[in-house]
Design an enzyme around this catalytic site. Structure first.
Site, PDB file in Angstrom:
ATOM      1  N   PRO A  19     109.537  80.078-124.219  1.00  0.00           N
ATOM      2  CA  PRO A  19     108.469  80.790-123.533  1.00  0.00           C
ATOM      3  C   PRO A  19     107.901  81.886-124.414  1.00  0.00           C
ATOM      4  CG  PRO A  19     110.546  81.724-122.871  1.00  0.00           C
ATOM      5  CD  PRO A  19     110.868  80.636-123.872  1.00  0.00           C
ATOM      6  N   LYS A  24     109.909  74.068-130.225  1.00  0.00           N
ATOM      7  CA  LYS A  24     108.477  74.299-130.051  1.00  0.00           C
ATOM      8  C   LYS A  24     108.281  75.674-129.435  1.00  0.00           C
ATOM      9  CE  LYS A  24     105.360  73.776-126.982  1.00  0.00           C
ATOM     10  NZ  LYS A  24     104.485  74.924-127.350  1.00  0.00           N
ATOM     11  N   GLY A  72     101.441  72.726-125.479  1.00  0.00           N
ATOM     12  CA  GLY A  72     102.275  71.924-124.602  1.00  0.00           C
ATOM     13  C   GLY A  72     101.758  70.528-124.361  1.00  0.00           C
ATOM     14  N   GLU A 130     115.317  76.575-117.166  1.00  0.00           N
ATOM     15  CA  GLU A 130     115.372  77.935-116.631  1.00  0.00           C
ATOM     16  C   GLU A 130     113.939  78.302-116.287  1.00  0.00           C
ATOM     17  OE1 GLU A 130     114.590  81.377-116.031  1.00  0.00           O
ATOM     18  OE2 GLU A 130     115.042  81.871-118.115  1.00  0.00           O
ATOM     19  N   GLY A 173     110.971  79.714-113.008  1.00  0.00           N
ATOM     20  CA  GLY A 173     110.468  80.962-112.459  1.00  0.00           C
ATOM     21  C   GLY A 173     111.335  81.544-111.366  1.00  0.00           C
ATOM     22  N   CYS A 191     111.283  86.652-115.937  1.00  0.00           N
ATOM     23  CA  CYS A 191     111.484  85.654-114.881  1.00  0.00           C
ATOM     24  C   CYS A 191     112.295  86.194-113.719  1.00  0.00           C
ATOM     25  CB  CYS A 191     112.146  84.413-115.465  1.00  0.00           C
ATOM     26  SG  CYS A 191     113.684  84.775-116.355  1.00  0.00           S
ATOM     27  N   GLU A 213     104.949  83.634-107.800  1.00  0.00           N
ATOM     28  CA  GLU A 213     105.376  84.399-108.972  1.00  0.00           C
ATOM     29  C   GLU A 213     104.150  84.949-109.696  1.00  0.00           C
ATOM     30  OE1 GLU A 213     108.590  84.002-112.562  1.00  0.00           O
ATOM     31  OE2 GLU A 213     107.296  82.276-112.199  1.00  0.00           O
TER      32      GLU A 213
END
Length: 486
Positions: free
Chosen positions: A154, A179, A212, A255, A257, A289, A386
């Site tokens: 992230p 990535k 992505g 893993e 939100g 998060c 979120e």
């Protein structure tokens, strides 16, 4: 001064290469929107090359596979040494590319050194079992690395998540293709260079910058990738879960939100609870998060708490992330800034009471004031979705049973917290709240020894902890017939 940009290409098979397509993309500073660097934009062809390199490095006769587990640990410890040597540069670069304020960045990145050393210590602790099955047999288990891992990072904590995912995979004996998020590729490239300097054999870790929908999709669908580990949104996590089963049944760790509840009971120490609750949602501009984005305050202290929360929010110093005195920097990019401002408008439209903040700061960079809403109800958008920004939503409750039910009324289950002087209350809440991580009279405590992950839509699997390598290992059962002895 802006930190030097040392690497902008792809890192494949321990070499710096351009993207096969020749494409590049710009990465920008959240502080003022200026272009930091032009970076190679990897796609499917580059992912294919990186996976092929990682597959060669995973071959049973490769240098990596023949290496002693303790030597893998030694390489990781050398990597930790190199991060310590380059700490100031890494902090500056993370701040420049990500918007992380310097003090937070230094604390966060220094902690990664301990994480590396902890994971390194596990490299030679992978052990199987002997099993007394019925009959004249000798049965035992082997734990072996799963293979090539696709590790998708992230943008909110690039260095920390690189360290966590890559080091765990390496300690287990896997190889990897990383990535980075397209918003924040720069520190991942530096870390790849440091791993090579630490002695990691060629092809073991590869880094492909890209988007992505191109590089990420190619990585998650690649038939030679045995595992995907992803940290990011629940929406993308669901797509990755689907992709992981499209060509082969990849192992996955997700893993995702959160919409984490933090409960303040009537007996809580407000001198402690107010700053903790504020930092739990304003820390790193709310781009965490586990942010305590649903703040439940018991009715007897509600008004007093709101007063303290507003005062605290207004005291936070907003400024450039490279200023050591800054407490609150920018959102990562214009897209996220506009998204968060949209949630703030939605909160006002749906009847929440804006008590502090709520506006953009300046016309350069992506700054938003720490924002406090009171009189928030469970059905409001800001209480359900979120936000990933500096928006504190304060809700009122009466009883412990009520707040447990309301806290669990969400698709997420990443984290939760409670402030109370009553141990029974704390333990009851901890037992019944649906969250993978629960804090009592504190918040945002992370150490590598403790497992981390979520319930429900907040993810699958656990990172950190004594058994973190299990997510990167296969268990093989071996049974041998024993000749009868007369």
């Amino acid at each position: 001064m802006a930190p030097e940009i040392k690497y902008t290409k792809l890192f494949i098979d321990n070499e710096w290469v351009d993207a096969k397509s020749g494409k590049t993309f710009e990465t920008r500073s959240p502080a003022d929107g200026s272009v930091i660097a032009t970076v190679a934009e990897g796609g499917k062809a580059d992912i294919d090359l990186a996976v092929a390199a990682a597959k060669r490095a995973f071959h049973r006769k490769s240098e990596w596979r023949l290496m002693d587990a303790s030597e893998r640990g030694a390489i990781l410890n050398k990597f930790a040494d190199l991060i310590e040597r380059n700490l100031e540069y890494l902090v500056a670069l993370e701040s420049y590319n990500n918007g992380m304020v310097l003090n937070f960045g230094k604390f966060f990145i220094k902690n990664t050194v301990g994480t590396i050393r902890y994971i390194a210590s596990l490299a030679d602790k992978v052990q199987g079992d002997t099993i007394p099955i019925n009959g004249e047999y000798f049965t035992y288990t082997l734990k072996q690395p799963v293979g090539v891992c696709g590790l998708i990072l992230p943008w909110n904590g690039p260095i920390g998540l690189f360290v966590n995912k890559v080091c765990t995979a390496l300690a287990a004996g896997c190889t990897a293709v990383v990535k980075p998020a397209e918003q924040t590729p720069l520190t991942a490239l530096v870390l790849a260079a440091l791993l090579a300097e630490a002695g990691l054999p060629k092809g073991v870790v590869n880094v492909v910058n890209g988007f992505g929908e191109d590089a990420g999709v190619a990585l998650t669908h690649h038939p030679d990738v045995a595992k995907i580990s992803f940290t990011g949104s629940a929406e993308v996590g669901k797509l990755i879960q689907q992709a992981a089963g499209a060509r082969n049944l990849k192992r996955i760790t997700l893993e995702l939100g959160g919409k984490s509840p933090l409960v303040i009971m009537n007996d809580a120490d407000l001198n402690l609870a107010v700053p903790y609750a504020s930092n739990a949602v304003f820390g790193h501009q709310g781009q965490i998060c586990v942010a305590a984005s649903r703040l439940f305050v018991q009715s007897q202290i509600y008004d007093k708490f709101v007063e303290g929360a507003v005062k605290y929010a207004k005291s936070i110093k907003i400024g450039r992330p490279d200023d050591p005195s800054t407490q609150h920097g920018p959102q990562v990019d214009e897209v996220m800034m506009k998204k968060v401002l949209g949630y703030i408008e939605k909160g006002k439209q749906e009847g929440a009471k804006l008590m502090a903040g709520g506006k953009r700061v300046g016309d350069k960079g992506y700054y938003i004031e720490p924002t406090v809403f009171a009189d928030v109800s469970d059905d409001m958008t800001i209480a359900k979705e979120e936000i990933f920004g500096p928006v504190q939503s304060i809700l009122k409750f009466e009883t412990l049973d009520e707040v447990i039910e309301r806290a669990n009324n969400t698709d997420f289950g990443l984290a939760a917290g409670i402030f109370t002087k009553d141990l029974t209350t704390a333990l009851q809440f901890s037992k019944h709240v649906e969250a993978g991580n629960v804090w009592i009279n504190t918040y945002l405590v992370f150490e590598p020894q403790a497992p981390f992950g979520g319930f429900k839509n907040s993810g699958i699997g656990r990172e950190n902890g004594l058994h973190c390598l299990e997510e990167y290992l296969e268990v093989k059962t071996v049974t041998a017939a024993q000749p009868k002895v007369f």
